[in-house]
Design a protein around this motif. Structure first.
Motif, PDB file in Angstrom:
ATOM      1  N   LEU A 161       0.839  -1.197   0.000  1.00 48.54           N
ATOM      2  CA  LEU A 161       0.000   0.000   0.000  1.00 48.54           C
ATOM      3  C   LEU A 161       0.879   1.254   0.000  1.00 48.54           C
ATOM      4  CD1 LEU A 161      -2.971   0.804   0.155  1.00 48.54           C
ATOM      5  CD2 LEU A 161      -2.804   0.706   2.645  1.00 48.54           C
ATOM      6  N   ASN A 162       1.939   1.223   0.795  1.00 49.92           N
ATOM      7  CA  ASN A 162       2.857   2.365   0.835  1.00 49.92           C
ATOM      8  C   ASN A 162       3.524   2.575  -0.518  1.00 49.92           C
ATOM      9  OD1 ASN A 162       2.215   2.724   3.495  1.00 49.92           O
ATOM     10  ND2 ASN A 162       4.047   1.686   4.270  1.00 49.92           N
ATOM     11  N   GLU A 163       3.814   1.463  -1.188  1.00 55.61           N
ATOM     12  CA  GLU A 163       4.432   1.557  -2.498  1.00 55.61           C
ATOM     13  C   GLU A 163       3.482   2.266  -3.475  1.00 55.61           C
ATOM     14  OE1 GLU A 163       6.014  -1.606  -5.747  1.00 55.61           O
ATOM     15  OE2 GLU A 163       6.018  -2.267  -3.653  1.00 55.61           O
ATOM     16  N   PHE A 164       2.220   1.878  -3.415  1.00 52.45           N
ATOM     17  CA  PHE A 164       1.215   2.540  -4.268  1.00 52.45           C
ATOM     18  C   PHE A 164       1.190   4.040  -3.981  1.00 52.45           C
ATOM     19  CE2 PHE A 164      -3.258   3.988  -4.783  1.00 52.45           C
ATOM     20  CZ  PHE A 164      -3.343   3.854  -6.161  1.00 52.45           C
ATOM     21  N   LEU A 165       1.165   4.363  -2.695  1.00 50.93           N
ATOM     22  CA  LEU A 165       1.121   5.761  -2.273  1.00 50.93           C
ATOM     23  C   LEU A 165       2.331   6.535  -2.817  1.00 50.93           C
ATOM     24  CD1 LEU A 165      -0.860   7.256  -0.441  1.00 50.93           C
ATOM     25  CD2 LEU A 165       0.641   6.785   1.489  1.00 50.93           C
ATOM     26  N   GLN A 166       3.497   5.917  -2.741  1.00 54.13           N
ATOM     27  CA  GLN A 166       4.712   6.562  -3.244  1.00 54.13           C
ATOM     28  C   GLN A 166       4.619   6.805  -4.749  1.00 54.13           C
ATOM     29  OE1 GLN A 166       5.995   7.861  -0.686  1.00 54.13           O
ATOM     30  NE2 GLN A 166       8.110   7.276  -1.120  1.00 54.13           N
ATOM     31  N   CYS A 167       4.119   5.786  -5.460  1.00 51.35           N
ATOM     32  CA  CYS A 167       4.014   5.923  -6.919  1.00 51.35           C
ATOM     33  C   CYS A 167       3.031   7.028  -7.299  1.00 51.35           C
ATOM     34  CB  CYS A 167       3.576   4.603  -7.551  1.00 51.35           C
ATOM     35  SG  CYS A 167       4.882   3.379  -7.518  1.00 51.35           S
ATOM     36  N   VAL A 168       1.949   7.172  -6.527  1.00 51.51           N
ATOM     37  CA  VAL A 168       0.985   8.231  -6.807  1.00 51.51           C
ATOM     38  C   VAL A 168       1.606   9.587  -6.499  1.00 51.51           C
ATOM     39  CG1 VAL A 168      -1.196   9.239  -6.055  1.00 51.51           C
ATOM     40  CG2 VAL A 168      -1.034   6.767  -6.420  1.00 51.51           C
ATOM     41  N   ARG A 169       2.284   9.671  -5.371  1.00 53.78           N
ATOM     42  CA  ARG A 169       2.860  10.951  -4.955  1.00 53.78           C
ATOM     43  C   ARG A 169       3.933  11.432  -5.915  1.00 53.78           C
ATOM     44  NH1 ARG A 169       2.869   9.899   1.233  1.00 53.78           N
ATOM     45  NH2 ARG A 169       1.015  11.078   1.824  1.00 53.78           N
ATOM     46  N   HIS A 170       4.693  10.489  -6.452  1.00 53.95           N
ATOM     47  CA  HIS A 170       5.825  10.874  -7.305  1.00 53.95           C
ATOM     48  C   HIS A 170       5.556  10.562  -8.764  1.00 53.95           C
ATOM     49  CE1 HIS A 170       8.161  11.808  -3.763  1.00 53.95           C
ATOM     50  NE2 HIS A 170       7.682  10.693  -3.231  1.00 53.95           N
TER      51      HIS A 170
END
Ligand SMILES: Nc1ncnc2c1ncn2[C@@H]1O[C@H](COP(=O)(O)OP(=O)(O)O)[C@@H](O)[C@H]1O
Ligand SMILES: [Mg+2]
Length: 388
Positions: free
Chosen positions: A104-113
């Protein structure tokens, strides 16, 4: 260039003569610039926005960073086909296994960046598919994401969408997707199986199939940067063609022993009875979901508060858990006699004759005879069933 995706959206809005889209993203850009410390630039943008026509300004949600235009509605029912909410991180806590939280954190990172990744040619579409049994925290995860990203959550009520006259559905879908594309937000298709499981289901060929095709087309037409989250209870019903369209998959498991303890602690908090055996509680709640644990805790808390007690009573907590487990197993307990017999066989160490007597205001002798009688009933029923 910083914030290229907002600038592109503003440009899109201008080219499509869609003022609400342009102004929504300009508002978002102002917020981002402000966060970066560019207050002067943010103020200039906001001054321009303030000069927007009145109709546009009134559609904006004052006091919150992101503004939304007119919500899409269903023509027949006049209901909004989406619910807009703005979850706040303070209200939401997720209790997930570390590997799932990691994904989930990985998804969040990909969205943020996203912009940064796109410049390097390494961006993945911001699309997440969450699946697992009911009550495991799928909707909660979508809310958590919205809170983390500080974006409004546009929850599509797939039931309204489908039931509202099938002929309308495709058009409704188009509106919702357009809306999500034009407003900084997370588009959340909840109970997604209502839409996605249709293909190949013999009963509903025709119209529903057309819905699925429309859904696929809509997903394909969405820019990769638009955040799309879908949740479903039945991943096996999901069309493979739909599964492939989501770059990130999040399987939500039933909580294991450690997570159950964390969930109990989360929901009981300061109301936990003194000396509570967390391991026993976790053991007896095997197979339940976070939703059941939350429910049991809330009911027990209410009882304590109404009785003017600062702590939950241990036996009340276990009794409620036992009844919830019975429900999950499809046991129908309609009398207190049935409850007594069930609790006794569910957790004999915890529910001694004395404890049951105190709980249901009976003598232990009476409790014994109730249990005997219920056993007789059960055996009788089984024999009856066999004979039939
Ligand atoms: N893993 C979890 N972490 C935190 N809360 C949870 C979890 N699973 C369930 N819950 C709680 O249970 C309730 C129902 O969860 P929800 O997200 O609606 O389940 P689902 O959408 O999977 O059916 C929520 O209010 C949430 O607080
Ligand atoms: Mg849900």
């Amino acid at each position: 260039m910083q914030h290229l995706s907002e600038v592109l959206k503003i440009l899109d809005g201008a080219l499509k003569a869609n003022a609400s889209m342009a102004s929504s993203y300009a508002g978002l850009l102002a917020d981002k610039l402000e966060q970066d410390g560019e207050r002067q630039q943010a103020r200039q943008l906001r001054e321009r926005l303030a000069r927007a026509p009145v109709a546009l300004v009134s559609a904006q949600d004052a006091g919150h960073g992101v503004s939304l235009g007119q919500l899409p509605t269903d023509n027949e029912s006049r209901l909004n086909t989406v619910d807009v909410s703005r979850p706040r991180s303070l209200d939401i806590e997720l209790v997930l296994p570390s590997a799932i939280q990691g994904r989930l954190n990985e998804f969040l990172q990909c969205v943020r960046h996203f912009d940064e990744l796109a410049r390097a040619g390494a961006a993945v579409p911001s699309r997440l598919l969450i699946y697992g049994p009911p009550g495991t925290g799928k909707t909660q995860t979508a809310r958590w994401l919205a809170a983390q990203l500080e974006l409004p959550l546009l929850t599509v009520r797939c039931d309204t969408l489908v039931s509202s006259l099938l002929g309308q559905t495709s058009r409704n879908l188009r509106r919702v997707f357009d809306f999500a594309e034009q407003n900084p937000s997370i588009l959340f298709l909840d109970e997604f199986d209502a839409l996605a499981g249709a293909r190949g289901n013999e009963r509903d060929v025709g119209e529903l199939q057309r819905v699925v095709i429309a859904l696929l087309q809509n997903i394909d037409a969405l820019p990769d940067s638009t955040i799309l989250v879908a949740a479903t209870n039945h991943d096996q019903l999901l069309d493979a063609a739909i599964g492939r369209r989501f770059a990130f998959h999040l399987p939500m498991p039933l909580p294991d022993a450690g997570l159950r303890t964390a969930l109990w602690q989360r929901w009981l908090n300061s109301f936990a009875p003194d000396g509570l055996d967390w391991d026993e509680l976790s053991h007896l709640s095997a197979g339940t979901t976070g939703a059941v644990i939350e429910h049991v805790c809330m009911d027990a808390k209410r009882t304590a508060i109404l009785a003017g007690q600062p702590l939950i009573e241990e036996s009340d907590l276990y009794r409620r858990l036992g009844l919830a487990q019975a429900l999950a197993l499809g046991e129908r307990l309609s009398t207190s006699e049935q409850e007594i017999a069930w609790l006794r066989q569910w957790a004999p160490d915890r529910f001694s004759l004395r404890v049951l007597g105190a709980m249901y205001s009976h003598s232990t002798r009476k409790i014994t005879s109730i249990i005997q009688a219920e056993k007789g009933e059960n055996n009788g029923n089984k024999k009856g069933a066999r004979r039939r």
